[in-house]
Design a protein around this motif. Sequence first.
Motif, short mmCIF file in Angstrom:
data_model
loop_
_atom_site.label_atom_id
_atom_site.label_comp_id
_atom_site.label_asym_id
_atom_site.label_seq_id
_atom_site.Cartn_x
_atom_site.Cartn_y
_atom_site.Cartn_z
N VAL A 104 1.40 7.24 -6.81
CA VAL A 104 0.14 8.23 -6.78
C VAL A 104 0.36 9.18 -6.61
O VAL A 104 1.07 10.47 -6.61
N TRP A 156 0.86 6.84 5.17
CA TRP A 156 -0.01 7.35 4.42
C TRP A 156 -0.10 8.85 4.42
O TRP A 156 -0.74 9.31 3.99
N LEU A 181 0.86 4.02 -3.18
CA LEU A 181 1.02 5.71 -2.66
C LEU A 181 1.90 6.15 -2.96
O LEU A 181 1.27 7.38 -3.84
N GLU A 198 2.08 10.22 2.68
CA GLU A 198 2.14 10.28 1.17
C GLU A 198 0.90 10.52 0.21
O GLU A 198 1.06 11.88 -0.50
N ILE A 199 -0.27 11.23 1.40
CA ILE A 199 -1.42 11.73 0.92
C ILE A 199 -1.25 13.25 1.05
O ILE A 199 -2.26 13.91 0.23
N SER A 255 1.07 -1.26 0.12
CA SER A 255 -0.16 -0.01 -0.26
C SER A 255 0.88 1.04 0.19
O SER A 255 0.77 2.06 -0.55
N SER A 256 1.82 1.32 0.97
CA SER A 256 3.09 2.51 0.33
C SER A 256 3.47 2.62 -0.37
O SER A 256 3.94 3.60 -0.91
#
Length: 258
Positions: free
Chosen positions: A61, A124, A58, A127-128, A54-55
């Motif tokens: 993205v 998260w 992301l 990254e977001i 997931s990391s």
Amino acid sequence: MLLGLLFILFLSYRAWKMRSLSISGMIGAFLVGSAIFLGFAWKGLFLLGCFFVSSSLLSKVKSKQKSFLQDILSKGDQRDIMQVAANGGLPAIIAVVYYFQGTNDTLYITLFCLSLAAANSDTWASEIGTLSKGRPRMLFSLKKVERGTSGAVSLLGSFAGLVGSFFISIMSGFLFSLSILDVLVMTLFGFLGNIFDTVLGQTVQIKYKCKVCQKVTEKRIHCSNIGRKSNSYAFMNNDAVNFTAIVLTTCLAFLIFT
């Protein structure tokens, strides 16, 4: 056991080929993955995979929108062995202790899952949060700073951190048959790890102010000049901050649960 080690080696190699890991990061991932597999078998390895995959996804993205981070952060998207150790080192240590203890004590399982939740929450959030349209604010002074600045918070990043912690916590609940209460408590502790990371990032993480463009970055050399330390008391790099935040969160949980 051999099958598991070969599987970990394959995944580490593939991550290197996909440029998610450097060569040293590949070695670190194999060591961390092997330790976790030793203690928690396929369940632990799957949970580690939830964090890493997931990391990594992301980080890809809207990567073009994050290109400005190369001017601020000391390291790029490829994780090296220190970054792997910073996020996976403590879960690996817990797994080894759990193995040699030879017990089914759920405390070790909870601490293992919780430490990964803290690592995932921070990742998260970073990254977001950098995709936020507005500039973040420093946690204590509320001063607006550039996106990607350590110690800064945004609404989007904070929400992402909470969701990241919940993601690992809910997966832990399914894998290790934990109660809903355990999942919720784990989520809160994981998010607390993100807060610890933010506080440490603002107070003790070393940052430099460029003498040429006046930008504050994690890079000692910027615009071909050695920058000035923005805080004379700062001494920890980002990897040390990440590791310390996870350790603080896990130790606090240990003190409360025992």
